[in-house]
Design a protein around this motif. Structure first.
Motif, PDB file in Angstrom:
ATOM      1  N   UNK A  23       0.828  -1.202   0.000  1.00 59.14           N
ATOM      2  CA  UNK A  23       0.000   0.000   0.000  1.00 59.14           C
ATOM      3  C   UNK A  23       0.862   1.251   0.000  1.00 59.14           C
ATOM      4  N   UNK A  24       1.956   1.215   0.751  1.00 59.83           N
ATOM      5  CA  UNK A  24       2.831   2.376   0.872  1.00 59.83           C
ATOM      6  C   UNK A  24       3.515   2.716  -0.445  1.00 59.83           C
ATOM      7  N   UNK A  25       3.686   1.709  -1.305  1.00 62.56           N
ATOM      8  CA  UNK A  25       4.391   1.924  -2.573  1.00 62.56           C
ATOM      9  C   UNK A  25       3.716   2.993  -3.424  1.00 62.56           C
ATOM     10  N   UNK A  26       2.407   3.128  -3.277  1.00 55.73           N
ATOM     11  CA  UNK A  26       1.671   4.109  -4.070  1.00 55.73           C
ATOM     12  C   UNK A  26       1.943   5.536  -3.587  1.00 55.73           C
ATOM     13  N   UNK A  27       2.187   5.682  -2.280  1.00 58.67           N
ATOM     14  CA  UNK A  27       2.386   7.019  -1.715  1.00 58.67           C
ATOM     15  C   UNK A  27       3.856   7.391  -1.579  1.00 58.67           C
ATOM     16  N   UNK A  28       4.695   6.424  -1.214  1.00 58.81           N
ATOM     17  CA  UNK A  28       6.113   6.709  -1.001  1.00 58.81           C
ATOM     18  C   UNK A  28       6.919   5.469  -1.384  1.00 58.81           C
ATOM     19  N   UNK A  29       7.415   5.476  -2.602  1.00 61.37           N
ATOM     20  CA  UNK A  29       8.110   4.300  -3.137  1.00 61.37           C
ATOM     21  C   UNK A  29       9.338   3.936  -2.300  1.00 61.37           C
ATOM     22  N   UNK A  30      10.116   4.953  -1.870  1.00 59.40           N
ATOM     23  CA  UNK A  30      11.346   4.690  -1.117  1.00 59.40           C
ATOM     24  C   UNK A  30      11.040   4.049   0.235  1.00 59.40           C
ATOM     25  N   UNK A  31      10.060   4.590   0.952  1.00 56.17           N
ATOM     26  CA  UNK A  31       9.701   4.011   2.253  1.00 56.17           C
ATOM     27  C   UNK A  31       9.192   2.585   2.094  1.00 56.17           C
ATOM     28  N   UNK A  32       8.482   2.336   1.004  1.00 59.95           N
ATOM     29  CA  UNK A  32       8.011   0.979   0.744  1.00 59.95           C
ATOM     30  C   UNK A  32       9.183   0.025   0.545  1.00 59.95           C
ATOM     31  N   UNK A  33      10.208   0.477  -0.181  1.00 60.79           N
ATOM     32  CA  UNK A  33      11.396  -0.351  -0.391  1.00 60.79           C
ATOM     33  C   UNK A  33      12.109  -0.635   0.923  1.00 60.79           C
ATOM     34  N   UNK A  34      12.223   0.386   1.781  1.00 62.43           N
ATOM     35  CA  UNK A  34      12.874   0.194   3.084  1.00 62.43           C
ATOM     36  C   UNK A  34      12.096  -0.805   3.933  1.00 62.43           C
ATOM     37  N   UNK A  35      10.769  -0.708   3.922  1.00 66.77           N
ATOM     38  CA  UNK A  35       9.952  -1.631   4.706  1.00 66.77           C
ATOM     39  C   UNK A  35      10.092  -3.049   4.161  1.00 66.77           C
ATOM     40  N   UNK A  36      10.123  -3.186   2.865  1.00 66.80           N
ATOM     41  CA  UNK A  36      10.304  -4.518   2.267  1.00 66.80           C
ATOM     42  C   UNK A  36      11.684  -5.087   2.610  1.00 66.80           C
ATOM     43  N   UNK A  37      12.696  -4.222   2.661  1.00 67.54           N
ATOM     44  CA  UNK A  37      14.035  -4.668   3.052  1.00 67.54           C
ATOM     45  C   UNK A  37      14.043  -5.136   4.501  1.00 67.54           C
ATOM     46  N   UNK A  38      13.334  -4.395   5.348  1.00 69.13           N
ATOM     47  CA  UNK A  38      13.221  -4.782   6.754  1.00 69.13           C
ATOM     48  C   UNK A  38      12.572  -6.165   6.872  1.00 69.13           C
ATOM     49  N   UNK A  39      11.516  -6.380   6.108  1.00 63.10           N
ATOM     50  CA  UNK A  39      10.830  -7.673   6.127  1.00 63.10           C
ATOM     51  C   UNK A  39      11.778  -8.782   5.668  1.00 63.10           C
ATOM     52  N   UNK A  40      12.557  -8.495   4.645  1.00 59.89           N
ATOM     53  CA  UNK A  40      13.516  -9.494   4.149  1.00 59.89           C
ATOM     54  C   UNK A  40      14.521  -9.878   5.227  1.00 59.89           C
ATOM     55  N   UNK A  41      14.981  -8.892   6.009  1.00 59.32           N
ATOM     56  CA  UNK A  41      15.920  -9.194   7.091  1.00 59.32           C
ATOM     57  C   UNK A  41      15.256 -10.033   8.178  1.00 59.32           C
ATOM     58  N   UNK A  42      14.005  -9.703   8.504  1.00 59.89           N
ATOM     59  CA  UNK A  42      13.265 -10.489   9.504  1.00 59.89           C
ATOM     60  C   UNK A  42      13.164 -11.941   9.047  1.00 59.89           C
ATOM     61  N   UNK A  43      12.998 -12.130   7.741  1.00 65.22           N
ATOM     62  CA  UNK A  43      12.866 -13.483   7.189  1.00 65.22           C
ATOM     63  C   UNK A  43      14.222 -14.144   6.935  1.00 65.22           C
ATOM     64  N   UNK A  44      15.313 -13.413   7.224  1.00 61.29           N
ATOM     65  CA  UNK A  44      16.647 -13.988   7.097  1.00 61.29           C
ATOM     66  C   UNK A  44      17.242 -13.910   5.717  1.00 61.29           C
ATOM     67  N   UNK A  45      16.684 -13.059   4.849  1.00 58.47           N
ATOM     68  CA  UNK A  45      17.171 -12.953   3.477  1.00 58.47           C
ATOM     69  C   UNK A  45      18.001 -11.682   3.330  1.00 58.47           C
ATOM     70  N   UNK A  46      19.282 -11.765   3.707  1.00 57.98           N
ATOM     71  CA  UNK A  46      20.159 -10.595   3.680  1.00 57.98           C
ATOM     72  C   UNK A  46      20.404 -10.112   2.248  1.00 57.98           C
ATOM     73  N   UNK A  47      20.543 -11.031   1.315  1.00 58.60           N
ATOM     74  CA  UNK A  47      20.799 -10.650  -0.084  1.00 58.60           C
ATOM     75  C   UNK A  47      19.648  -9.810  -0.639  1.00 58.60           C
ATOM     76  N   UNK A  48      18.419 -10.221  -0.359  1.00 63.20           N
ATOM     77  CA  UNK A  48      17.258  -9.469  -0.833  1.00 63.20           C
ATOM     78  C   UNK A  48      17.165  -8.112  -0.141  1.00 63.20           C
ATOM     79  N   UNK A  49      17.492  -8.072   1.146  1.00 67.23           N
ATOM     80  CA  UNK A  49      17.475  -6.802   1.881  1.00 67.23           C
ATOM     81  C   UNK A  49      18.474  -5.824   1.279  1.00 67.23           C
TER      82      UNK A  49
END
Length: 235
Positions: A23-49
């Motif tokens: 949802x955030x991607x529509x309003x703030x693309x950069x913040x959406x990317x940061x949140x997705x990176x955070x999720x990737x780290x939580x899931x243990x995917x450092x390369x994707x983060x």
């Protein structure tokens, strides 16, 4: 950043975060990317983060904030080496900025990079700013590398995360145990009653001692837990 403190995050909360990022991607693309990176780290995917944060850097004017937030997430998530690599690769985004240097100094200390954190005092003095007086050693003892401290800190933080929710606050102080033999005391704040904290501390210290870290065995670094009230009282 709450979920990165937890060893086994709720799949429901992760799913909600993913919906929020979409949802955030529509309003703030950069913040959406940061949140997705955070999720990737939580899931243990450092390369994707790493990939997502690279995209975030390419799409923001807040380069300093983005780098600092990523380094913070990496340190809290136990990726202390990667955090140092990121900071070393982008010094132009924070050098000369007192507020950013102070935050990065705290992050380096949190990750066990004590010598690097202390070195930033020179930068702060050059800018005529107050230093944090980070604990460290004027000369690292023979046979010890700066990364030896990082290995012990990273292990301690990861093990604590497995025992209970990872501490959200920490305190590092220099203590003179013996003449010419300083030690760094690394304390992590956790909640609960004092008997419970004492039991958690005993379990954590047992695990640390089983690893035979030389910096711990030689008394150069020690660990302890403190109640979260101790942080509040200090404030």
């Amino acid at each position: 950043m709450d979920l990165i403190h937890v060893a086994s995050p709720s799949q429901l909360r992760l799913a909600k975060l993913k919906r929020d990022a979409a949802s955030l991607a529509k309003a703030n693309h950069c913040e959406s990317l940061e949140l997705r990176a955070h999720i990737a780290l939580v899931e243990g995917n450092l390369e994707e983060a790493d990939r997502l944060y690279s995209l975030a850097l390419a799409s923001t004017d807040d380069l300093t904030g983005t780098i600092v937030r990523y380094a913070m997430t990496l340190v809290v998530g136990g990726h202390c080496y990667r955090a140092k690599e990121i900071l070393d690769a982008h010094p132009q985004f924070y050098r000369g900025q007192p507020a950013a240097v102070h935050v990065i100094q705290q992050l380096l200390t949190c990750g066990g990079w004590f010598s690097s954190a202390a070195d930033l005092d020179v930068e702060l003095l050059r800018m005529r700013q107050e230093t944090l007086d980070c604990p460290g050693f004027n000369e690292i003892p023979d046979g010890i590398q700066p990364t030896d401290f990082v290995d012990a800190v990273q292990f301690a933080r990861r093990e604590l995360k497995q025992i209970c929710d990872l501490a959200r606050a920490f305190r590092v102080t220099g203590v003179d145990v013996e003449k010419d033999q300083p030690t760094i005391l690394y304390e992590m704040a956790v909640s609960g009653d004092y008997d419970e904290i004492a039991a958690i501390e005993w379990e954590l210290l047992t695990k640390i001692n089983e690893q035979s870290f030389e910096v711990v065995q030689r008394g150069l670094l020690s660990f302890a837990l403190m109640h979260t009230d101790a942080i509040k009282d200090a404030d």
